[in-house]
Design a protein around this motif. Structure first.
Motif, mmCIF file in Angstrom:
data_model
loop_
_atom_site.group_PDB
_atom_site.id
_atom_site.type_symbol
_atom_site.label_atom_id
_atom_site.label_comp_id
_atom_site.label_asym_id
_atom_site.label_seq_id
_atom_site.Cartn_x
_atom_site.Cartn_y
_atom_site.Cartn_z
ATOM 1 N N GLU A 123 -51.330 -13.833 30.071
ATOM 2 C CA GLU A 123 -51.611 -15.243 30.286
ATOM 3 C C GLU A 123 -52.754 -15.688 29.386
ATOM 4 O O GLU A 123 -53.613 -14.888 29.012
ATOM 5 C CB GLU A 123 -51.963 -15.506 31.750
ATOM 6 C CG GLU A 123 -50.819 -15.243 32.720
ATOM 7 C CD GLU A 123 -51.193 -15.517 34.156
ATOM 8 O OE1 GLU A 123 -50.323 -15.992 34.910
ATOM 9 O OE2 GLU A 123 -52.359 -15.256 34.535
ATOM 10 N N ARG A 124 -52.751 -16.966 29.102
ATOM 11 C CA ARG A 124 -53.850 -17.550 28.325
ATOM 12 C C ARG A 124 -54.037 -18.996 28.798
ATOM 13 O O ARG A 124 -53.772 -19.946 28.085
ATOM 14 C CB ARG A 124 -53.571 -17.501 26.825
ATOM 15 C CG ARG A 124 -54.825 -17.796 25.992
ATOM 16 C CD ARG A 124 -54.540 -17.825 24.515
ATOM 17 N NE ARG A 124 -55.763 -18.077 23.771
ATOM 18 C CZ ARG A 124 -55.800 -18.440 22.488
ATOM 19 N NH1 ARG A 124 -54.659 -18.576 21.805
ATOM 20 N NH2 ARG A 124 -56.949 -18.654 21.880
ATOM 21 N N THR A 125 -54.467 -19.107 29.995
ATOM 22 C CA THR A 125 -54.668 -20.417 30.599
ATOM 23 C C THR A 125 -55.777 -21.165 29.884
ATOM 24 O O THR A 125 -56.857 -20.625 29.644
ATOM 25 C CB THR A 125 -55.034 -20.259 32.084
ATOM 26 O OG1 THR A 125 -54.042 -19.455 32.728
ATOM 27 C CG2 THR A 125 -55.098 -21.611 32.770
ATOM 28 N N LYS B 101 -52.482 -21.154 21.110
ATOM 29 C CA LYS B 101 -53.193 -21.838 22.212
ATOM 30 C C LYS B 101 -52.716 -21.215 23.526
ATOM 31 O O LYS B 101 -52.782 -20.008 23.696
ATOM 32 C CB LYS B 101 -52.960 -23.344 22.136
ATOM 33 C CG LYS B 101 -53.529 -23.952 20.855
ATOM 34 C CD LYS B 101 -53.424 -25.465 20.831
ATOM 35 C CE LYS B 101 -54.002 -26.006 19.531
ATOM 36 N NZ LYS B 101 -53.906 -27.492 19.450
ATOM 37 N N GLU B 102 -52.201 -22.004 24.448
ATOM 38 C CA GLU B 102 -51.815 -21.412 25.728
ATOM 39 C C GLU B 102 -50.343 -21.006 25.784
ATOM 40 O O GLU B 102 -49.886 -20.463 26.788
ATOM 41 C CB GLU B 102 -52.136 -22.376 26.871
ATOM 42 C CG GLU B 102 -51.317 -23.653 26.875
ATOM 43 C CD GLU B 102 -51.906 -24.729 25.980
ATOM 44 O OE1 GLU B 102 -52.851 -24.432 25.219
ATOM 45 O OE2 GLU B 102 -51.411 -25.861 26.033
ATOM 46 N N LEU C 275 -54.151 -9.534 30.187
ATOM 47 C CA LEU C 275 -52.927 -8.741 30.158
ATOM 48 C C LEU C 275 -52.953 -7.856 31.393
ATOM 49 O O LEU C 275 -53.826 -7.008 31.541
ATOM 50 C CB LEU C 275 -52.854 -7.893 28.883
ATOM 51 C CG LEU C 275 -51.624 -6.988 28.736
ATOM 52 C CD1 LEU C 275 -50.350 -7.826 28.626
ATOM 53 C CD2 LEU C 275 -51.767 -6.098 27.499
ATOM 54 N N LYS C 276 -52.021 -8.105 32.286
ATOM 55 C CA LYS C 276 -51.976 -7.364 33.535
ATOM 56 C C LYS C 276 -50.810 -6.387 33.512
ATOM 57 O O LYS C 276 -49.695 -6.751 33.089
ATOM 58 C CB LYS C 276 -51.847 -8.317 34.727
ATOM 59 C CG LYS C 276 -51.847 -7.612 36.071
ATOM 60 C CD LYS C 276 -52.133 -8.551 37.219
ATOM 61 C CE LYS C 276 -51.001 -9.482 37.523
ATOM 62 N NZ LYS C 276 -51.240 -10.281 38.740
ATOM 63 N N VAL C 277 -51.068 -5.181 33.956
ATOM 64 C CA VAL C 277 -50.033 -4.167 34.068
ATOM 65 C C VAL C 277 -49.909 -3.826 35.551
ATOM 66 O O VAL C 277 -50.858 -3.373 36.180
ATOM 67 C CB VAL C 277 -50.385 -2.903 33.250
ATOM 68 C CG1 VAL C 277 -49.224 -1.917 33.299
ATOM 69 C CG2 VAL C 277 -50.727 -3.256 31.817
ATOM 70 N N GLN C 278 -48.714 -4.082 36.100
ATOM 71 C CA GLN C 278 -48.503 -3.895 37.534
ATOM 72 C C GLN C 278 -47.048 -3.573 37.834
ATOM 73 O O GLN C 278 -46.169 -4.408 37.545
ATOM 74 C CB GLN C 278 -48.901 -5.182 38.276
ATOM 75 C CG GLN C 278 -48.699 -5.146 39.778
ATOM 76 C CD GLN C 278 -49.042 -6.469 40.439
ATOM 77 O OE1 GLN C 278 -48.878 -7.549 39.859
ATOM 78 N NE2 GLN C 278 -49.524 -6.409 41.667
#
Lengths: 114, 114
Positions: free
Chosen positions: B68-70, B51-52, B77-80
């Motif tokens: 994240e899985r709000t 789930k989240e 999926l953020k790459v920064q």
């Protein structure tokens, strides 16, 4: 040592022959075993899953599992050119927080030539 | 039934930029996984949501990656900031249950960092 190892390819078989794909794994607590097929540029799709020692047959595909030897294989009977793809062996641990994680081998490229 | 979808299919960015990948799992699948295949290597696990909640994030390479899985539906999926070694194919997979359950893979996002 890699956790999941597959026989190095590429593997080339004539149409109608049996293709044999092999996989060994290092973690004795591994419980679930999967064979995925991946065409170039596409997503992996499940071919077979096996959880108990012995053979499991589904159409032209047979998966074989030997937990004592930590070995799982996939046989493809009457190979067709459409079977040409990369075959991925994947292992799933049970227990702890890693119960969903799949560990993959590097894949074996199979070519079935007419 | 719609399969796992991923967006974008391809992304080319420069080193230091930010990229966000999105995955929409199969409806009703509580388990969502991210994997990555770097060229020449096997598919490797990144993390697992139930789930989240993050069930297992042991495969995340470093703190430049944020998943994240709000609301327990789609995931990002953020790459920064992105680095050259982040190039590869990012796969998302989902399953209804975790153990002994087939994971259905999306088509992947091909990321190239220049």
């Amino acid at each position: 040592q890699k956790e999941v190892e597959q026989n190095s390819g590429p593997l080339s078989v004539p149409e109608g022959a049996i293709a044999s794909l092999n996989c060994t794994y290092s973690d004795r607590v591994s419980q679930s075993f999967f064979w995925y097929r991946q065409y170039s540029g596409k997503s992996p799709e499940l071919i077979m899953s096996i959880y108990s020692n012995g053979d499991k047959e589904d159409g032209r595909f047979t998966a074989q599992l030997n937990k004592a030897s930590q070995y799982v294989s996939l046989l493809i009977r009457d190979s067709q050119p459409s079977d040409s793809a990369t075959y991925l062996c994947a292992v799933n641990l049970l227990g702890g927080t890693s119960y969903g994680k799949l560990t993959f081998g590097q894949g074996t490229i199979l070519t079935v030539h007419p | 039934e719609a399969g796992v979808t991923q967006f974008p299919s391809h992304s080319v960015i420069e080193k230091g930029q930010t990229v966000t990948l999105r995955c929409d799992p199969i409806s009703g699948h509580d388990n969502l996984y991210w994997y990555r295949r770097v060229m020449g290597k096997e598919i490797k696990f990144l993390l697992h949501f139930v789930k989240e909640s993050k069930q297992d994030e042991s495969g995340m390479p470093n703190n430049r990656f944020l998943a994240e899985r709000t609301g327990g539906t789609y995931s990002t999926l953020k790459v920064q900031p992105a680095e050259l070694e982040d190039s590869g194919v990012y796969f998302c997979a989902s399953s209804r249950l975790a153990s002994q359950e087939t994971q259905y893979f999306g088509p992947g996002t091909r990321l190239l960092v220049l």
